[in-house]
Design a protein around this motif. Sequence first.
Motif, PDB file in Angstrom:
ATOM      1  N   LEU A   1       0.793  -1.068   0.030  1.00 50.49           N
ATOM      2  CA  LEU A   1       0.060   0.005  -0.038  1.00 50.49           C
ATOM      3  C   LEU A   1       0.881   1.122  -0.012  1.00 50.49           C
ATOM      4  CD1 LEU A   1      -2.709  -1.012   2.599  1.00 50.49           C
ATOM      5  CD2 LEU A   1      -3.096  -0.842   0.043  1.00 50.49           C
ATOM      6  N   ALA A   2       0.510   2.179  -0.752  1.00 45.03           N
ATOM      7  CA  ALA A   2       1.147   3.576  -0.844  1.00 45.03           C
ATOM      8  C   ALA A   2       0.835   4.132   0.304  1.00 45.03           C
ATOM      9  CB  ALA A   2       0.706   4.222  -2.155  1.00 45.03           C
ATOM     10  N   PRO A   3       1.570   5.348   0.812  1.00 49.44           N
ATOM     11  CA  PRO A   3       1.068   6.078   1.981  1.00 49.44           C
ATOM     12  C   PRO A   3      -0.236   6.917   1.504  1.00 49.44           C
ATOM     13  CG  PRO A   3       3.534   6.494   1.480  1.00 49.44           C
ATOM     14  CD  PRO A   3       2.905   5.715   0.247  1.00 49.44           C
ATOM     15  N   ALA A   4      -1.167   7.100   2.532  1.00 49.76           N
ATOM     16  CA  ALA A   4      -2.253   7.706   2.268  1.00 49.76           C
ATOM     17  C   ALA A   4      -2.327   8.853   3.078  1.00 49.76           C
ATOM     18  CB  ALA A   4      -3.519   6.949   3.126  1.00 49.76           C
ATOM     19  N   THR A   5      -3.015  10.047   2.112  1.00 46.11           N
ATOM     20  CA  THR A   5      -3.352  11.269   2.638  1.00 46.11           C
ATOM     21  C   THR A   5      -4.743  11.809   2.933  1.00 46.11           C
ATOM     22  OG1 THR A   5      -3.490  12.172   0.441  1.00 46.11           O
ATOM     23  CG2 THR A   5      -1.170  12.123   1.208  1.00 46.11           C
ATOM     24  N   PRO A   6      -4.833  12.579   4.101  1.00 46.89           N
ATOM     25  CA  PRO A   6      -6.158  12.802   4.531  1.00 46.89           C
ATOM     26  C   PRO A   6      -6.859  13.633   3.486  1.00 46.89           C
ATOM     27  CG  PRO A   6      -4.475  13.572   6.092  1.00 46.89           C
ATOM     28  CD  PRO A   6      -3.761  13.205   4.740  1.00 46.89           C
ATOM     29  N   ILE A   7      -8.137  13.272   3.155  1.00 46.28           N
ATOM     30  CA  ILE A   7      -9.112  14.035   2.244  1.00 46.28           C
ATOM     31  C   ILE A   7      -9.587  15.145   2.958  1.00 46.28           C
ATOM     32  CG2 ILE A   7     -11.291  14.061   0.766  1.00 46.28           C
ATOM     33  CD1 ILE A   7     -10.562  10.972   0.660  1.00 46.28           C
ATOM     34  N   PRO A   8      -9.507  16.402   2.472  1.00 47.87           N
ATOM     35  CA  PRO A   8      -9.928  17.718   3.136  1.00 47.87           C
ATOM     36  C   PRO A   8     -11.509  17.666   3.289  1.00 47.87           C
ATOM     37  CG  PRO A   8      -8.441  18.158   1.495  1.00 47.87           C
ATOM     38  CD  PRO A   8      -8.787  16.600   1.251  1.00 47.87           C
ATOM     39  N   LYS A   9     -12.198  18.362   4.331  1.00 43.45           N
ATOM     40  CA  LYS A   9     -13.572  18.247   4.475  1.00 43.45           C
ATOM     41  C   LYS A   9     -14.134  19.070   3.342  1.00 43.45           C
ATOM     42  CE  LYS A   9     -13.602  16.767   8.630  1.00 43.45           C
ATOM     43  NZ  LYS A   9     -14.383  15.188   8.990  1.00 43.45           N
ATOM     44  N   ILE A  10     -15.401  18.709   2.890  1.00 45.38           N
ATOM     45  CA  ILE A  10     -15.794  19.363   1.788  1.00 45.38           C
ATOM     46  C   ILE A  10     -16.415  20.730   2.150  1.00 45.38           C
ATOM     47  CG2 ILE A  10     -16.627  17.007   0.560  1.00 45.38           C
ATOM     48  CD1 ILE A  10     -19.385  17.453   1.836  1.00 45.38           C
ATOM     49  N   ARG A  11     -16.564  21.627   1.260  1.00 45.73           N
ATOM     50  CA  ARG A  11     -16.912  23.085   1.567  1.00 45.73           C
ATOM     51  C   ARG A  11     -18.521  23.006   1.632  1.00 45.73           C
ATOM     52  NH1 ARG A  11     -18.831  27.211  -1.270  1.00 45.73           N
ATOM     53  NH2 ARG A  11     -18.838  26.124  -3.300  1.00 45.73           N
ATOM     54  N   VAL A  12     -18.716  23.786   3.046  1.00 41.16           N
ATOM     55  CA  VAL A  12     -20.190  24.029   3.275  1.00 41.16           C
ATOM     56  C   VAL A  12     -20.722  24.921   2.448  1.00 41.16           C
ATOM     57  CG1 VAL A  12     -21.738  25.005   5.280  1.00 41.16           C
ATOM     58  CG2 VAL A  12     -19.806  23.454   5.655  1.00 41.16           C
ATOM     59  N   VAL A  13     -21.964  25.000   1.885  1.00 39.96           N
ATOM     60  CA  VAL A  13     -22.657  25.784   1.137  1.00 39.96           C
ATOM     61  C   VAL A  13     -23.263  26.964   1.725  1.00 39.96           C
ATOM     62  CG1 VAL A  13     -24.449  26.165  -0.640  1.00 39.96           C
ATOM     63  CG2 VAL A  13     -23.301  24.096  -0.361  1.00 39.96           C
ATOM     64  N   GLY A  14     -22.766  28.078   1.471  1.00 40.44           N
ATOM     65  CA  GLY A  14     -23.207  29.269   2.586  1.00 40.44           C
ATOM     66  C   GLY A  14     -22.938  29.432   3.696  1.00 40.44           C
ATOM     67  N   THR A  15     -23.953  29.899   4.547  1.00 43.41           N
ATOM     68  CA  THR A  15     -24.053  29.791   6.152  1.00 43.41           C
ATOM     69  C   THR A  15     -25.341  29.072   6.480  1.00 43.41           C
ATOM     70  OG1 THR A  15     -25.021  31.664   6.370  1.00 43.41           O
ATOM     71  CG2 THR A  15     -22.729  31.997   6.118  1.00 43.41           C
ATOM     72  N   GLU A  16     -25.145  28.478   7.793  1.00 52.82           N
ATOM     73  CA  GLU A  16     -26.270  27.798   8.295  1.00 52.82           C
ATOM     74  C   GLU A  16     -27.692  28.417   8.346  1.00 52.82           C
ATOM     75  OE1 GLU A  16     -25.836  25.073  11.337  1.00 52.82           O
ATOM     76  OE2 GLU A  16     -23.717  24.538  10.961  1.00 52.82           O
ATOM     77  N   SER A  17     -27.556  29.865   8.235  1.00 58.44           N
ATOM     78  CA  SER A  17     -28.680  30.610   8.315  1.00 58.44           C
ATOM     79  C   SER A  17     -29.151  31.118   6.901  1.00 58.44           C
ATOM     80  CB  SER A  17     -28.589  31.908   9.427  1.00 58.44           C
ATOM     81  OG  SER A  17     -27.524  32.472   8.886  1.00 58.44           O
ATOM     82  N   ASP A  18     -28.336  30.936   5.840  1.00 57.97           N
ATOM     83  CA  ASP A  18     -28.403  31.291   4.673  1.00 57.97           C
ATOM     84  C   ASP A  18     -29.286  30.389   3.836  1.00 57.97           C
ATOM     85  OD1 ASP A  18     -26.095  32.516   2.141  1.00 57.97           O
ATOM     86  OD2 ASP A  18     -28.211  32.519   2.178  1.00 57.97           O
ATOM     87  N   ASP A  19     -30.336  30.809   3.172  1.00 57.30           N
ATOM     88  CA  ASP A  19     -31.250  30.106   2.295  1.00 57.30           C
ATOM     89  C   ASP A  19     -30.687  30.000   0.901  1.00 57.30           C
ATOM     90  OD1 ASP A  19     -32.886  29.736   4.196  1.00 57.30           O
ATOM     91  OD2 ASP A  19     -34.166  31.376   3.965  1.00 57.30           O
TER      92      ASP A  19
ATOM     93  N   VAL B   1     -17.445   9.167  -4.504  1.00 59.65           N
ATOM     94  CA  VAL B   1     -16.100   9.775  -4.890  1.00 59.65           C
ATOM     95  C   VAL B   1     -16.029  10.912  -5.297  1.00 59.65           C
ATOM     96  CG1 VAL B   1     -14.161   9.232  -6.097  1.00 59.65           C
ATOM     97  CG2 VAL B   1     -15.452   7.305  -5.145  1.00 59.65           C
ATOM     98  N   ALA B   2     -17.014  11.321  -6.118  1.00 59.62           N
ATOM     99  CA  ALA B   2     -17.184  12.616  -6.755  1.00 59.62           C
ATOM    100  C   ALA B   2     -17.449  13.656  -5.603  1.00 59.62           C
ATOM    101  CB  ALA B   2     -18.326  12.653  -7.829  1.00 59.62           C
ATOM    102  N   MET B   3     -18.457  13.354  -4.762  1.00 62.97           N
ATOM    103  CA  MET B   3     -18.364  14.251  -3.677  1.00 62.97           C
ATOM    104  C   MET B   3     -17.330  14.431  -2.676  1.00 62.97           C
ATOM    105  SD  MET B   3     -22.493  14.120  -2.552  1.00 62.97           S
ATOM    106  CE  MET B   3     -22.583  12.255  -2.178  1.00 62.97           C
TER     107      MET B   3
ATOM    108  N   GLY C   1     -19.066   3.716   0.537  1.00 65.68           N
ATOM    109  CA  GLY C   1     -19.126   5.056   0.040  1.00 65.68           C
ATOM    110  C   GLY C   1     -19.720   6.288   0.907  1.00 65.68           C
ATOM    111  N   MET C   2     -20.885   5.718   1.318  1.00 61.66           N
ATOM    112  CA  MET C   2     -21.415   6.724   2.387  1.00 61.66           C
ATOM    113  C   MET C   2     -20.711   7.258   3.617  1.00 61.66           C
ATOM    114  SD  MET C   2     -25.512   5.373   2.881  1.00 61.66           S
ATOM    115  CE  MET C   2     -25.110   3.755   3.345  1.00 61.66           C
ATOM    116  N   LEU C   3     -20.079   6.124   4.215  1.00 59.18           N
ATOM    117  CA  LEU C   3     -18.963   6.391   5.372  1.00 59.18           C
ATOM    118  C   LEU C   3     -17.830   7.494   4.781  1.00 59.18           C
ATOM    119  CD1 LEU C   3     -18.097   6.018   7.912  1.00 59.18           C
ATOM    120  CD2 LEU C   3     -16.679   3.943   7.061  1.00 59.18           C
ATOM    121  N   ILE C   4     -17.506   7.198   3.441  1.00 56.43           N
ATOM    122  CA  ILE C   4     -16.240   8.153   3.159  1.00 56.43           C
ATOM    123  C   ILE C   4     -16.827   9.426   3.128  1.00 56.43           C
ATOM    124  CG2 ILE C   4     -14.836   8.785   1.175  1.00 56.43           C
ATOM    125  CD1 ILE C   4     -14.387   5.487   0.844  1.00 56.43           C
ATOM    126  N   PHE C   5     -17.983   9.459   2.394  1.00 63.77           N
ATOM    127  CA  PHE C   5     -18.435  11.226   2.326  1.00 63.77           C
ATOM    128  C   PHE C   5     -18.772  11.503   3.588  1.00 63.77           C
ATOM    129  CE2 PHE C   5     -22.394  13.507   1.875  1.00 63.77           C
ATOM    130  CZ  PHE C   5     -21.818  14.701   1.206  1.00 63.77           C
TER     131      PHE C   5
END
Length: 363
Positions: free
Chosen positions: A212-230, A276-278, A305-309
């Motif tokens: 196995l090659a070394p693994a690198t962390p996958i960055p957190k996906i970007r949140v859309v807007g803010t929690e109060s933003d529609d 994977v795309a997400m 796949g769900m767990l990875i996302f």
Amino acid sequence: MSSSNPYSKELQIACLAVQRATLLTKILLEAVDKGAIDKFDSTPVTIADFAAQALIIGSMHRAFPDDDFVGEESADSLREDPELLDRVWQLVSTTRLEDPESEALLATPSTKEEMVDLIDLGVKGKCERQGRSWVLDPVDGTATFMRGQQYAVCLALVEDGEQKVGVLGCPNLNLEKGTVSEDVVDRDGYGLMLSAVTGQGAYIRPMGRGALAPATPIPKIRVVGTESDDDLSGLRFVDCAAAKSSDFEKHAQFASRIGAPWPPRADLWSAQMRYVAMAVGGCNALIKIPKKKQYRSNVWDHAGGMLIFEECGGKITDLEGNPVDCGLGRVLADTYGMVAAPEGAHARVLDALQRFSKETGAW
């Protein structure tokens, strides 16, 4: 991989087993490209499914003999077709990792009879609320597999109904353009592997023929807007225009309603490749409005796949906002449709989708 982390042994063996199975699929595709196998019938797909399932279950069963297995393939047709059995056995008995220490951690059936018995463990298993089940899809995306496009070799550990380990081997995955595309593939290497353990984040590594090659962390996906933003125009969907189970037209209507770009940023046949795309391909959302009320997905199309996302910062529920329950058998029996989005935006996406349904009768 630190042995002090929970599920470290499970992750290591699962990653090695998936890497060896992806190598097997690449070897088979090379034979098709060279004309050694007819690409115009279903034989290559059949061989790949059976052979990969045998190798994966063989290794996981030796390492964790008390665990259950849930897979799609039955070996009945192999028992009825000696020629097909021989071809699957030839591939299974000769595919090895080139690193002896890694190969020693895995297992290979010693006879054809053992091979078919291992394959059949997959059709006997169930994901239940108690106990451990390894859920696998040896080739998710069989149609695109034969076209040399995107497919995934998938393995997940479900314990007491919850995903604990997920590994997706994506032999054709090429992220040079920052997105996942059916036609942008890794022609020279062995693609990429994504993996996750619950609570430990998600990782990515290149695949090869040996250790196995070394693994690198996958960055957190970007949140859309803010929690109060529609404003949900920042959603970037992944979907499948050719899918027969979901309503692509209604998905398009919803995207238009919220001002999100359409057609989807990625259009992928493999359900697992959409996760994977997400995670790494520039998308951040997925919706599934089934065409039929009675439709339910197979657990092997989503587990892992769900767990990875989720470990990348995503959240997944059904269309009513209920969590996905992997402990109800071979299908996601209580999951009607699906909503996947960044955790901080998921509630807003779900609310917008439910309002859309009330106004249009989408479901």
